[in-house]
Design an enzyme around this catalytic site. Structure first.
Site, PDB file in Angstrom:
ATOM      1  N   GLY A 139       0.865  -0.813  -0.024  1.00 16.32           N
ATOM      2  CA  GLY A 139       0.233   0.229   0.023  1.00 16.32           C
ATOM      3  C   GLY A 139       0.466   1.021   0.205  1.00 16.32           C
ATOM      4  N   SER A 140       0.134   2.541   1.184  1.00 16.48           N
ATOM      5  CA  SER A 140       0.939   3.871   0.977  1.00 16.48           C
ATOM      6  C   SER A 140       2.568   3.676   1.600  1.00 16.48           C
ATOM      7  CB  SER A 140       0.060   4.765   1.078  1.00 16.48           C
ATOM      8  OG  SER A 140      -1.203   4.641   0.849  1.00 16.48           O
TER       9      SER A 140
END
Length: 577
Positions: free
Chosen positions: A299-300
């Site tokens: 993810g981020s």
């Protein structure tokens, strides 16, 4: 003189005349003959004794030089008793050691009454496989294992039964005092005390297993193997992960504490775990080691590496801005921001607000090939090299297209292990050196010999600034620990379910470093599919992974030798009341 008297006189003279005619040597000859016979008898008797004792001595020598007979599949006793080295943490605390035990065996050809023997054994061992034991005792073999690694109480009870043909053989059993505390690192052994997972398997791979296979081990204690793990930190990390899994109703949780200057893993845990004293639990799917043996879309947190790539390329500066007013549509997909600002964002704002659009534009500016090369250089696309055997290989697209580069920029499209994510982050905090992780003690000098410079020192300074800004002003606020200057990046990735991204299943992470003004340690926590702690609360990484990191740092910083800093100048404030 009468006639009779004369006859008697004549016979008497004749008698003495005969005796008197014998030579003196006649008596000597008889004596020598008797002595010769006596000597012969003595020689025969002595020879018989010598031969008898010679045979006995010869047999004893033969038994002494002949190797023990091996029957069935059982190796010699000395091979069974071969020692394994103790495993210690960095402070000398015992993580694994050998304890003496015995195993029960039978010699079926000596069993008098099979039915009675099975019945008596079952009275001491209620879980005994009666049918299997009966079959073993009824066989024509000379050896059969009945039960490995008995307790002393069980041994005494079976001895009291007095069953002919039943015996015990000494063995060693591996014991893990901490139970599941560091199970995925230490690993476990099989019934024959051979390492089959974790550092136990690594130790065997260094030659111990080969020596044992050819019988060159001994019962003498071996030099202990010291790991880089700090048992105190390991215990705290595991406790917080267990609490996080329960608090956020998650499927699993994991974490690692890493020394950024040496690459030493000080703690690593994956929950649920297992007790290595009962290694069958390791076979359960949910008990896998997610930190090094599982790959996930991070993810981020991957925006950390995209931003570092853009800055390191020289094409982007912290003062630059990118258009994040509108979504990006490419290849039939639409890229949008979770919390869209619908305006032009500076690089720090892109990082703080975790803008997918802004990050994608930076990756597009750098280019596809440069993007792939940078992540490869950071060790995120290849199998990690370390002592732990359980290491998964990251996955990536076979052919990188523009759509792949854009989605990978914010953490979708590439799966890697959480541990190597932490290792790559360490390179962005320690001056730009990628150091392979180790579970063994390593000095900074030794680390420098295997380190590879992957980013510029100026890039490191920029990333430290961004990490700190994200905790003070961004999604990582809940990771803040007063006095320890924490920095980091959140990541909330949608999980793939049936080939499609699911909006209600997440893999959350918080990647942090502290103290960020002079980083010493990386702390990464992942939470698999967390739910809101309470109704109405969020379930993003900022509300579960980040606060868990904060709890880990607050409890371990002092143990790791990090001194707190308070006040504008960083000096501790002493207050009296």
């Amino acid at each position: 003189m009468s006639f009779l008297s004369r006859i008697m006189v004549v016979k008497s003279k004749a008698h003495f005349s005969a005796g008197g005619n014998r030579a003196p040597g006649a008596f000597e000859g008889t004596r020598k003959k008797k002595q010769s016979q006596t000597k012969s008898r003595l020689v025969i008797m002595m020879s018989a004794f010598v031969m008898a004792y010679g045979v006995i001595g010869g047999r004893l020598v033969q038994f002494g030089v002949t190797s023990p007979e091996e029957v069935s599949s059982i190796p010699p006793a000395d091979r069974l008793m071969a020692s394994r080295p103790d495993i210690l943490d960095r402070n000398g605390e015992v993580l694994a050691t050998d304890v003496r035990t015995v195993s029960l065996y039978a010699e079926p050809h000596k069993i008098v009454d099979v039915d009675e023997a099975v019945e008596l054994l079952n009275s001491v061992l209620p879980d005994l496989d009666v049918k299997g034991t009966y079959k073993k005792l009824s066989s024509k073999s000379h050896f059969q294992w009945l039960r490995r690694q008995l307790t002393p109480k069980q041994q005494n009870q079976i001895l009291a039964l007095g069953i002919p043909g039943i015996g015990f053989r000494p063995e060693k059993r591996r014991f893990y005092p901490g139970g599941p505390t560091a199970s995925h690192i230490i690993g476990h052994v099989n019934i024959d005390n051979r390492g089959i997972a974790g550092m136990e398997k690594y130790i065997d791979g260094q030659g111990l297993a080969d020596l044992a296979a050819v019988g060159m081990t001994s019962n003498a204690p071996l030099e202990p193997v010291r790991l880089s793990i700090d048992l105190r930190v390991q215990n705290i990390l595991r406790e917080e992960l267990v609490a996080a899994k329960d608090r956020y109703h998650a499927l699993a949780a994991g974490g690692v504490v890493l020394n950024i200057h040496t690459g030493e893993v000080l703690a690593m845990a994956s929950i649920p775990d297992y007790d290595p004293n009962n290694p069958v639990q390791a076979l359960e799917k949910d008990n896998m080691n997610r930190m090094s043996a599982g790959t996930f879309e991070m993810g981020s947190t991957f925006k950390t590496f995209t931003t570092a790539m853009a800055l390191d390329s020289g094409k982007v500066k912290l003062s630059d801005s990118f258009d994040a007013r509108n979504s990006i549509t490419i290849g039939g997909f639409t890229i949008h921001d979770f919390h869209a600002k619908h305006r032009i964002l500076s690089v720090p704002e892109i990082f703080i607000y975790s803008s997918n659009v802004g990050t994608a534009r930076m990756a597009d500016l750098v280019g596809i090939e440069a993007h792939k090369h940078f992540l490869t250089r950071m060790g995120l696309l290849s199998r990690m090299q370390t002592e732990l055997p359980e290491v998964a290989t990251p996955t990536q697209p076979k052919v990188w297209k523009k759509i792949n580069s854009i989605t990978i920029s914010f953490g979708h499209g590439v799966s890697t292990t959480p541990l190597q994510t932490a290792v790559a982050a360490a390179a962005l905090m320690n001056g730009g050196k990628l150091i392979p992780p180790t579970f063994l003690p390593r000095t900074e000098e030794q680390a420098d010999q295997v380190a590879e410079q992957v980013v510029k020192p100026s890039t490191v300074e920029d990333m430290k600034t961004l990490f700190r800004m994200n905790v003070t002003n961004g999604s990582g606020k809940s990771a803040e620990v007063p006095g320890f200057v924490v920095g980091g990046k959140t990541g909330t990735a949608e999980k793939v379910v049936n080939g499609r991204y699911s909006s209600d299943q997440r893999f959350n992470a918080f990647l942090s470093a502290f103290p960020i003004d002079k980083p010493e340690y990386i702390v990464l926590v992942v939470v698999d599919n967390p739910q809101p702690e309470k109704p109405g609360m969020g379930a993003t990484a900022g509300s579960n992974a980040a606060p868990t990191v904060g709890k880990v740092i607050s409890r371990t910083a002092a143990l790791l030798g990090v001194k707190p800093k308070f006040g504008p100048d960083g000096n501790a404030l002493l207050m009296s009341y």
